[in-house]
Scaffold this active site. Structure first.
Site, PDB file in Angstrom:
ATOM      1  N   LYS A  30       0.829  -1.213   0.000  1.00 51.76           N
ATOM      2  CA  LYS A  30       0.000   0.000   0.000  1.00 51.76           C
ATOM      3  C   LYS A  30       0.857   1.255   0.000  1.00 51.76           C
ATOM      4  O   LYS A  30       1.681   1.460   0.879  1.00 51.76           O
ATOM      5  CB  LYS A  30      -0.919   0.023   1.219  1.00 51.76           C
ATOM      6  CG  LYS A  30      -1.825   1.263   1.266  1.00 51.76           C
ATOM      7  CD  LYS A  30      -2.900   1.142   2.315  1.00 51.76           C
ATOM      8  CE  LYS A  30      -2.483   1.582   3.684  1.00 51.76           C
ATOM      9  NZ  LYS A  30      -2.319   3.038   3.823  1.00 51.76           N
TER      10      LYS A  30
ATOM     11  N   ASP B 284      -3.487   4.310  -2.096  1.00 49.59           N
ATOM     12  CA  ASP B 284      -4.440   4.766  -1.074  1.00 49.59           C
ATOM     13  C   ASP B 284      -4.424   6.291  -1.017  1.00 49.59           C
ATOM     14  O   ASP B 284      -3.778   6.887  -0.165  1.00 49.59           O
ATOM     15  CB  ASP B 284      -4.014   4.143   0.270  1.00 49.59           C
ATOM     16  CG  ASP B 284      -4.878   4.570   1.444  1.00 49.59           C
ATOM     17  OD1 ASP B 284      -5.986   5.078   1.210  1.00 49.59           O
ATOM     18  OD2 ASP B 284      -4.438   4.372   2.590  1.00 49.59           O
TER      19      ASP B 284
ATOM     20  N   LYS C 253      -7.521   8.058  -1.696  1.00 46.18           N
ATOM     21  CA  LYS C 253      -8.909   8.435  -1.323  1.00 46.18           C
ATOM     22  C   LYS C 253      -9.410   9.640  -2.116  1.00 46.18           C
ATOM     23  O   LYS C 253      -9.668  10.713  -1.555  1.00 46.18           O
ATOM     24  CB  LYS C 253      -8.994   8.729   0.175  1.00 46.18           C
ATOM     25  CG  LYS C 253      -8.566   7.565   1.055  1.00 46.18           C
ATOM     26  CD  LYS C 253      -8.786   7.873   2.528  1.00 46.18           C
ATOM     27  CE  LYS C 253      -8.318   6.757   3.435  1.00 46.18           C
ATOM     28  NZ  LYS C 253      -6.847   6.598   3.459  1.00 46.18           N
TER      29      LYS C 253
ATOM     30  N   ASP D  82     -13.629  14.306  -5.500  1.00 44.91           N
ATOM     31  CA  ASP D  82     -13.635  15.539  -6.294  1.00 44.91           C
ATOM     32  C   ASP D  82     -14.803  15.445  -7.272  1.00 44.91           C
ATOM     33  O   ASP D  82     -15.612  14.517  -7.182  1.00 44.91           O
ATOM     34  CB  ASP D  82     -12.269  15.678  -7.025  1.00 44.91           C
ATOM     35  CG  ASP D  82     -11.882  17.136  -7.278  1.00 44.91           C
ATOM     36  OD1 ASP D  82     -12.765  17.926  -7.673  1.00 44.91           O
ATOM     37  OD2 ASP D  82     -10.702  17.476  -7.089  1.00 44.91           O
TER      38      ASP D  82
ATOM     39  N   THR E 168     -12.808   5.622   9.888  1.00 43.76           N
ATOM     40  CA  THR E 168     -12.916   5.008  11.225  1.00 43.76           C
ATOM     41  C   THR E 168     -12.492   5.979  12.329  1.00 43.76           C
ATOM     42  O   THR E 168     -12.740   5.720  13.498  1.00 43.76           O
ATOM     43  CB  THR E 168     -12.074   3.726  11.315  1.00 43.76           C
ATOM     44  OG1 THR E 168     -10.730   4.064  10.976  1.00 43.76           O
ATOM     45  CG2 THR E 168     -12.573   2.656  10.388  1.00 43.76           C
TER      46      THR E 168
ATOM     47  N   ARG F  15       2.961  -1.764  10.850  1.00 44.93           N
ATOM     48  CA  ARG F  15       4.028  -1.902  11.841  1.00 44.93           C
ATOM     49  C   ARG F  15       4.279  -3.301  12.397  1.00 44.93           C
ATOM     50  O   ARG F  15       5.446  -3.626  12.661  1.00 44.93           O
ATOM     51  CB  ARG F  15       3.804  -0.867  12.959  1.00 44.93           C
ATOM     52  CG  ARG F  15       4.120   0.547  12.472  1.00 44.93           C
ATOM     53  CD  ARG F  15       3.494   1.600  13.337  1.00 44.93           C
ATOM     54  NE  ARG F  15       2.038   1.586  13.236  1.00 44.93           N
ATOM     55  CZ  ARG F  15       1.233   2.402  13.902  1.00 44.93           C
ATOM     56  NH1 ARG F  15       1.743   3.299  14.720  1.00 44.93           N
ATOM     57  NH2 ARG F  15      -0.078   2.341  13.734  1.00 44.93           N
TER      58      ARG F  15
HETATM   59  O1  C5P Z   1       1.011   0.145  11.130  1.00 46.11           O
HETATM   60  P1  C5P Z   1      -0.430  -0.179  11.018  1.00 46.11           P
HETATM   61  O2  C5P Z   1      -0.721  -1.663  10.885  1.00 46.11           O
HETATM   62  O3  C5P Z   1      -1.252   0.448  12.133  1.00 46.11           O
HETATM   63  O4  C5P Z   1      -0.868   0.501   9.650  1.00 46.11           O
HETATM   64  C1  C5P Z   1      -2.209   0.516   9.224  1.00 46.11           C
HETATM   65  C2  C5P Z   1      -2.349   1.236   7.918  1.00 46.11           C
HETATM   66  O5  C5P Z   1      -3.729   1.293   7.596  1.00 46.11           O
HETATM   67  C3  C5P Z   1      -1.823   2.665   7.910  1.00 46.11           C
HETATM   68  O6  C5P Z   1      -1.341   2.948   6.598  1.00 46.11           O
HETATM   69  C4  C5P Z   1      -3.078   3.484   8.188  1.00 46.11           C
HETATM   70  O7  C5P Z   1      -3.026   4.768   7.632  1.00 46.11           O
HETATM   71  C5  C5P Z   1      -4.155   2.640   7.512  1.00 46.11           C
HETATM   72  N1  C5P Z   1      -5.490   2.812   8.073  1.00 46.11           N
HETATM   73  C6  C5P Z   1      -5.774   2.555   9.391  1.00 46.11           C
HETATM   74  N2  C5P Z   1      -7.047   2.734   9.865  1.00 46.11           N
HETATM   75  C7  C5P Z   1      -7.993   3.171   9.056  1.00 46.11           C
HETATM   76  C8  C5P Z   1      -7.727   3.412   7.728  1.00 46.11           C
HETATM   77  C9  C5P Z   1      -6.450   3.230   7.253  1.00 46.11           C
HETATM   78  O8  C5P Z   1      -4.917   2.129  10.144  1.00 46.11           O
HETATM   79  N3  C5P Z   1      -9.195   3.297   9.526  1.00 46.11           N
END
Ligand code: C5P
Length: 239
Positions: free
Chosen positions: A34, A61, A63, A66, A125, A218
């Protein structure tokens, strides 16, 4: 679907070097990578081609939200670029999504390539019930009802799926059926740190609830051994 193809690795890094190093290490183990606003705005669209060349598929990603003509044009560019999936805000409305879907299919046909999967973001979210009411002026519906209505609308426009919280998977699956793709972040294996994620779900739970793809960052990217962490998640999914 194979467990490998269900994992989308969030490349939340600033530089091409860091991103491609993760893709090189992990493309034998993980299917999709992503690229969000951080990496795209830092490296430009060629990061998509470079990840493709390194053996990974790309979820862009950004989003989009427009006017219909602008979003359709941007969707055509991502189609030519060879992106595997990308997202838009369902809040952009039916006309925006209809024109986008039309544009993507026309562009794919013209270039004799596969069209990317299109995904809708419904209510972010990070938005609470009180923010939905006070900031977005949606006063007569719960977050979940709004999410489901926008997911249905996206599906009617030909959008292939949604990005949603694990808490919303069951309601969307029930409303939109088996073929509608569900992508969910907020995933944490039992053995990894929650970081700033509040309501977390394990990979296995997310798939059991009906998710097709999981965005994971992460737990893999900052692990001592990212490949071992990815393999451990795959084993848990298959076990
Ligand atoms: O490191 P981690 O597993 O928390 O990363 C989650 C990814 O998903 C990040 O790129 C974050 O921006 C994205 N994301 C999220 N929650 C959302 C939408 C997107 O964690 N509701």
């Amino acid at each position: 679907m194979q467990a490998k193809d269900r994992i989308i690795l969030a490349l939340d890094v600033d530089t091409e070097k860091q991103a491609l190093s993760l893709v090189e290490q992990l493309s034998p183990t993980i299917g999709v990578f992503k690229v969000g606003m951080q990496l795209y705005n830092s490296c430009g669209p060629q990061i998509v081609e470079k990840i493709n060349q390194t053996g990974g598929k790309v979820f862009v990603d950004l989003k989009f939200h427009d006017i219909p003509n602008t979003v359709a044009a941007a969707g055509k560019v991502l189609t030519r670029l060879g992106c595997y999936m990308f997202n838009i805000h369902a809040a952009g409305g039916r006309e925006m999504m209809n024109q986008l879907v039309k544009g993507v299919y026309e562009e794919a046909k013209l270039n004799n390539i596969s069209p990317p999967l299109t995904l809708a973001v419904t209510v972010l979210t990070s938005i609470s019930q009180s923010q939905l009411e006070n900031d977005m002026f949606i006063k007569d519906k719960s977050v979940e009802e709004t999410v489901v209505e926008w997911a249905r609308m996206a599906q009617e426009c030909g959008i292939n799926g949604v990005v949603c919280s694990p808490q919303e998977i069951t309601a969307i699956r029930n409303a939109c059926g088996r073929d509608f793709k569900i992508v969910t972040p907020g995933i944490r294996p039992s053995w990894s740190a929650a970081n700033d994620q509040k309501r977390i779900t394990t990979p296995k739970e997310a798939v059991t609830m009906g998710a097709d793809y999981m965005v994971i960052g992460r737990p893999i990217t900052v692990a001592d051994n990212p490949q071992a962490a990815a393999l451990r998640i795959i084993e848990e999914l298959e076990g």
